[in-house]
Design a protein around this motif. Structure first.
Motif, PDB file in Angstrom:
ATOM      1  N   GLY A  27       6.127 -14.096  -0.740  1.00 31.36           N
ATOM      2  CA  GLY A  27       5.845 -13.008  -1.671  1.00 31.36           C
ATOM      3  C   GLY A  27       6.941 -11.971  -1.771  1.00 31.36           C
ATOM      4  N   TRP A  28       7.581 -11.635  -0.627  1.00 31.78           N
ATOM      5  CA  TRP A  28       8.602 -10.585  -0.652  1.00 31.78           C
ATOM      6  C   TRP A  28       9.814 -10.980  -1.489  1.00 31.78           C
ATOM      7  CZ3 TRP A  28      13.452 -11.863   0.844  1.00 31.78           C
ATOM      8  CH2 TRP A  28      13.607 -12.944   1.701  1.00 31.78           C
ATOM      9  N   ALA A  29      10.035 -12.292  -1.667  1.00 32.17           N
ATOM     10  CA  ALA A  29      11.207 -12.770  -2.391  1.00 32.17           C
ATOM     11  C   ALA A  29      10.980 -12.849  -3.901  1.00 32.17           C
ATOM     12  CB  ALA A  29      11.620 -14.147  -1.862  1.00 32.17           C
ATOM     13  N   TYR A  30       9.759 -12.601  -4.336  1.00 30.76           N
ATOM     14  CA  TYR A  30       9.428 -12.715  -5.765  1.00 30.76           C
ATOM     15  C   TYR A  30      10.322 -11.830  -6.648  1.00 30.76           C
ATOM     16  CZ  TYR A  30       6.390 -12.942  -9.919  1.00 30.76           C
ATOM     17  OH  TYR A  30       5.896 -13.122 -11.186  1.00 30.76           O
ATOM     18  N   PRO A  31      10.440 -10.524  -6.368  1.00 32.02           N
ATOM     19  CA  PRO A  31      11.317  -9.691  -7.209  1.00 32.02           C
ATOM     20  C   PRO A  31      12.792 -10.023  -7.054  1.00 32.02           C
ATOM     21  CG  PRO A  31      10.457  -8.418  -5.374  1.00 32.02           C
ATOM     22  CD  PRO A  31       9.723  -9.715  -5.365  1.00 32.02           C
ATOM     23  N   VAL A  32      13.177 -10.474  -5.865  1.00 31.87           N
ATOM     24  CA  VAL A  32      14.577 -10.858  -5.653  1.00 31.87           C
ATOM     25  C   VAL A  32      14.923 -12.052  -6.537  1.00 31.87           C
ATOM     26  CG1 VAL A  32      16.266 -11.684  -3.968  1.00 31.87           C
ATOM     27  CG2 VAL A  32      14.537 -10.002  -3.288  1.00 31.87           C
ATOM     28  N   LEU A 113       7.790  -4.867 -11.696  1.00 34.41           N
ATOM     29  CA  LEU A 113       8.990  -4.372 -12.373  1.00 34.41           C
ATOM     30  C   LEU A 113      10.154  -5.351 -12.284  1.00 34.41           C
ATOM     31  CD1 LEU A 113      10.464  -2.205 -13.927  1.00 34.41           C
ATOM     32  CD2 LEU A 113      10.915  -1.021 -11.771  1.00 34.41           C
ATOM     33  N   PHE A 114      10.460  -5.832 -11.069  1.00 31.64           N
ATOM     34  CA  PHE A 114      11.630  -6.682 -10.899  1.00 31.64           C
ATOM     35  C   PHE A 114      11.314  -8.175 -10.967  1.00 31.64           C
ATOM     36  CE2 PHE A 114      12.937  -2.669  -9.015  1.00 31.64           C
ATOM     37  CZ  PHE A 114      14.196  -2.507  -9.569  1.00 31.64           C
ATOM     38  N   GLY A 115      10.121  -8.561 -10.492  1.00 29.66           N
ATOM     39  CA  GLY A 115       9.785  -9.980 -10.474  1.00 29.66           C
ATOM     40  C   GLY A 115       9.192 -10.492 -11.765  1.00 29.66           C
ATOM     41  N   THR A 116       8.648  -9.579 -12.582  1.00 29.69           N
ATOM     42  CA  THR A 116       8.016  -9.998 -13.838  1.00 29.69           C
ATOM     43  C   THR A 116       8.711  -9.392 -15.048  1.00 29.69           C
ATOM     44  OG1 THR A 116       5.858 -10.252 -12.753  1.00 29.69           O
ATOM     45  CG2 THR A 116       5.863 -10.025 -15.152  1.00 29.69           C
ATOM     46  N   ILE A 210       9.771  -1.000 -21.112  1.00 31.96           N
ATOM     47  CA  ILE A 210       8.843   0.110 -20.862  1.00 31.96           C
ATOM     48  C   ILE A 210       7.434  -0.256 -21.288  1.00 31.96           C
ATOM     49  CG2 ILE A 210       8.274   2.484 -21.492  1.00 31.96           C
ATOM     50  CD1 ILE A 210      11.296   3.015 -21.713  1.00 31.96           C
ATOM     51  N   VAL A 211       7.294  -0.868 -22.468  1.00 32.20           N
ATOM     52  CA  VAL A 211       5.965  -1.260 -22.965  1.00 32.20           C
ATOM     53  C   VAL A 211       5.349  -2.319 -22.050  1.00 32.20           C
ATOM     54  CG1 VAL A 211       4.724  -2.354 -24.868  1.00 32.20           C
ATOM     55  CG2 VAL A 211       6.484  -0.641 -25.339  1.00 32.20           C
ATOM     56  N   HIS A 212       6.148  -3.286 -21.663  1.00 33.95           N
ATOM     57  CA  HIS A 212       5.676  -4.374 -20.802  1.00 33.95           C
ATOM     58  C   HIS A 212       5.256  -3.821 -19.435  1.00 33.95           C
ATOM     59  CE1 HIS A 212       6.486  -8.860 -19.624  1.00 33.95           C
ATOM     60  NE2 HIS A 212       5.341  -8.407 -19.118  1.00 33.95           N
ATOM     61  N   PHE A 213       6.065  -2.943 -18.867  1.00 30.15           N
ATOM     62  CA  PHE A 213       5.736  -2.367 -17.560  1.00 30.15           C
ATOM     63  C   PHE A 213       4.479  -1.510 -17.636  1.00 30.15           C
ATOM     64  CE2 PHE A 213       6.148   1.072 -14.386  1.00 30.15           C
ATOM     65  CZ  PHE A 213       6.114   0.306 -13.237  1.00 30.15           C
ATOM     66  N   ALA A 214       4.353  -0.721 -18.692  1.00 29.17           N
ATOM     67  CA  ALA A 214       3.163   0.114 -18.859  1.00 29.17           C
ATOM     68  C   ALA A 214       1.910  -0.745 -18.963  1.00 29.17           C
ATOM     69  CB  ALA A 214       3.304   0.993 -20.109  1.00 29.17           C
ATOM     70  N   THR A 215       2.021  -1.873 -19.641  1.00 28.25           N
ATOM     71  CA  THR A 215       0.873  -2.766 -19.805  1.00 28.25           C
ATOM     72  C   THR A 215       0.485  -3.417 -18.487  1.00 28.25           C
ATOM     73  OG1 THR A 215       1.549  -3.225 -22.094  1.00 28.25           O
ATOM     74  CG2 THR A 215      -0.012  -4.751 -21.079  1.00 28.25           C
ATOM     75  N   ASN A 216       1.445  -4.030 -17.812  1.00 31.29           N
ATOM     76  CA  ASN A 216       1.147  -4.768 -16.583  1.00 31.29           C
ATOM     77  C   ASN A 216       0.811  -3.845 -15.410  1.00 31.29           C
ATOM     78  OD1 ASN A 216       2.014  -6.846 -18.252  1.00 31.29           O
ATOM     79  ND2 ASN A 216       3.014  -7.947 -16.586  1.00 31.29           N
ATOM     80  N   ALA A 217       1.664  -2.859 -15.172  1.00 31.78           N
ATOM     81  CA  ALA A 217       1.433  -1.961 -14.046  1.00 31.78           C
ATOM     82  C   ALA A 217       0.202  -1.087 -14.285  1.00 31.78           C
ATOM     83  CB  ALA A 217       2.661  -1.090 -13.805  1.00 31.78           C
ATOM     84  N   GLY A 218       0.025  -0.629 -15.525  1.00 31.52           N
ATOM     85  CA  GLY A 218      -1.147   0.170 -15.850  1.00 31.52           C
ATOM     86  C   GLY A 218      -2.419  -0.633 -15.719  1.00 31.52           C
ATOM     87  N   GLY A 219      -2.395  -1.875 -16.185  1.00 30.33           N
ATOM     88  CA  GLY A 219      -3.574  -2.726 -16.075  1.00 30.33           C
ATOM     89  C   GLY A 219      -3.935  -3.007 -14.620  1.00 30.33           C
ATOM     90  N   LEU A 220      -2.927  -3.257 -13.788  1.00 25.58           N
ATOM     91  CA  LEU A 220      -3.186  -3.518 -12.371  1.00 25.58           C
ATOM     92  C   LEU A 220      -3.751  -2.270 -11.689  1.00 25.58           C
ATOM     93  CD1 LEU A 220      -2.990  -5.150  -9.742  1.00 25.58           C
ATOM     94  CD2 LEU A 220      -0.604  -4.417  -9.564  1.00 25.58           C
ATOM     95  N   THR A 221      -3.162  -1.116 -11.976  1.00 30.67           N
ATOM     96  CA  THR A 221      -3.628   0.129 -11.366  1.00 30.67           C
ATOM     97  C   THR A 221      -5.088   0.409 -11.735  1.00 30.67           C
ATOM     98  OG1 THR A 221      -1.383   1.034 -11.410  1.00 30.67           O
ATOM     99  CG2 THR A 221      -3.195   2.600 -11.163  1.00 30.67           C
ATOM    100  N   LEU A 222      -5.421   0.217 -13.004  1.00 30.61           N
ATOM    101  CA  LEU A 222      -6.809   0.444 -13.425  1.00 30.61           C
ATOM    102  C   LEU A 222      -7.752  -0.568 -12.791  1.00 30.61           C
ATOM    103  CD1 LEU A 222      -6.304   1.297 -17.196  1.00 30.61           C
ATOM    104  CD2 LEU A 222      -6.895   2.849 -15.339  1.00 30.61           C
ATOM    105  N   ALA A 223      -7.295  -1.810 -12.642  1.00 30.28           N
ATOM    106  CA  ALA A 223      -8.133  -2.825 -12.007  1.00 30.28           C
ATOM    107  C   ALA A 223      -8.446  -2.445 -10.566  1.00 30.28           C
ATOM    108  CB  ALA A 223      -7.427  -4.181 -12.056  1.00 30.28           C
ATOM    109  N   VAL A 224      -7.475  -1.830  -9.884  1.00 33.92           N
ATOM    110  CA  VAL A 224      -7.708  -1.389  -8.511  1.00 33.92           C
ATOM    111  C   VAL A 224      -8.662  -0.196  -8.483  1.00 33.92           C
ATOM    112  CG1 VAL A 224      -6.605  -0.331  -6.495  1.00 33.92           C
ATOM    113  CG2 VAL A 224      -5.485  -2.232  -7.676  1.00 33.92           C
ATOM    114  N   LEU A 225      -8.505   0.711  -9.436  1.00 31.35           N
ATOM    115  CA  LEU A 225      -9.320   1.922  -9.451  1.00 31.35           C
ATOM    116  C   LEU A 225     -10.776   1.672  -9.801  1.00 31.35           C
ATOM    117  CD1 LEU A 225      -6.851   4.428 -11.171  1.00 31.35           C
ATOM    118  CD2 LEU A 225      -7.449   4.303  -8.755  1.00 31.35           C
ATOM    119  N   VAL A 226     -11.042   0.693 -10.664  1.00 34.85           N
ATOM    120  CA  VAL A 226     -12.424   0.457 -11.121  1.00 34.85           C
ATOM    121  C   VAL A 226     -13.099  -0.697 -10.391  1.00 34.85           C
ATOM    122  CG1 VAL A 226     -11.837   1.321 -13.413  1.00 34.85           C
ATOM    123  CG2 VAL A 226     -11.784  -1.132 -12.999  1.00 34.85           C
ATOM    124  N   ARG A 227     -12.451  -1.293  -9.410  1.00 33.57           N
ATOM    125  CA  ARG A 227     -13.018  -2.463  -8.739  1.00 33.57           C
ATOM    126  C   ARG A 227     -14.320  -2.109  -7.982  1.00 33.57           C
ATOM    127  NH1 ARG A 227      -9.001  -0.613  -5.482  1.00 33.57           N
ATOM    128  NH2 ARG A 227      -9.397  -0.388  -3.253  1.00 33.57           N
TER     129      ARG A 227
END
Length: 227
Positions: A27-32, A113-116, A210-227
């Motif tokens: 997993g740690w090598a994914y963004p690399v 950000l870096f791996g996707t 920026i749009v892609h990061f806002a979509t993916n990172a924002g979606g993940l953050t909300l998924a964690v918050l509402v779980r």
């Protein structure tokens, strides 16, 4: 180096990258892996004669402003989904787990950000469209559709887990995994066209980043918050 040769080499690089990232590397090598593949793609495109403008990597101010406008629109959409209880299942995803703050920062600012986002935007909104003949002065469907189709294929392995999303399971629960995979890949292809529109309007890949990061990172953050 001819653009045809560079295109073939780019596709092979992407196939190797997604296989390594999703099936071989820890997993740690994914963004690399994503960052290295992105640099390799840029080198291929430059060797084939693509300019920094062709790749969407020259401008900063306009792409940043357009991208931030897109991120604001994404935030509004997320807010509406959160305000409507029946839509919150979109954020119920078995792939999310239960990360703490440090893990969430790693997932969003490292893996996403870096791996996707970085590899996908440089590849599918920068390098591949340029090699296929896209230009910033006008919208050309053949290279855009070609890169969008490859973007859909790029999601073949990640799409295998799409059924773990609660909203997808509720609608397609009895659907065979292969069919879900194809539908997810088709949806990714459509998303690729949408993201290229932002890159085109911003005259640079930073806008779609920026749009892609806002979509993916924002979606993940909300998924964690509402779980």
């Amino acid at each position: 180096m001819t653009r045809v040769f560079a295109l073939v080499a780019a596709v092979i690089t992407l196939a190797a990258s997604t296989t390594l990232a999703n099936r071989v590397l820890p997993g740690w090598a994914y963004p690399v892996c994503g960052a290295v593949a992105a640099l390799a793609l840029i080198a291929l495109a430059r060797a084939a004669g693509c300019s920094w403008t062709d790749l969407g990597l020259r401008a900063f101010r306009r792409p940043a402003l357009v991208g931030l406008a897109g991120a604001g629109l994404i935030a509004v959409v997320f807010g509406i989904a959160l305000a409507v209880p029946s839509l919150r299942t979109v954020y119920s995803d078995g792939r999310v787990g239960d990360p703490d703050l440090g893990q969430l920062l790693w997932l969003t600012c490292g893996r996403i950000l870096f791996g996707t986002v970085l590899i996908e935007e440089i590849a599918f909104r920068g390098v591949l469209p340029a090699l296929l003949g896209a230009t910033d002065d006008r919208w050309r469907w053949p290279p855009i559709l070609g890169s969008a189709a490859l973007f859909g294929l790029w999601h073949a392995l990640p799409a295998l887990a799409i059924g773990r999303n609660a909203a997808v399971h509720a609608v397609f629960g009895a659907t065979p995994v292969v069919v879900l995979q194809v539908l997810a890949m088709a949806a990714a292809g459509v998303a690729g066209i949408f993201l290229h529109w932002w890159r085109h309007r911003g005259r640079g890949v930073l806008a779609s980043v920026i749009v892609h990061f806002a979509t993916n990172a924002g979606g993940l953050t909300l998924a964690v918050l509402v779980r």
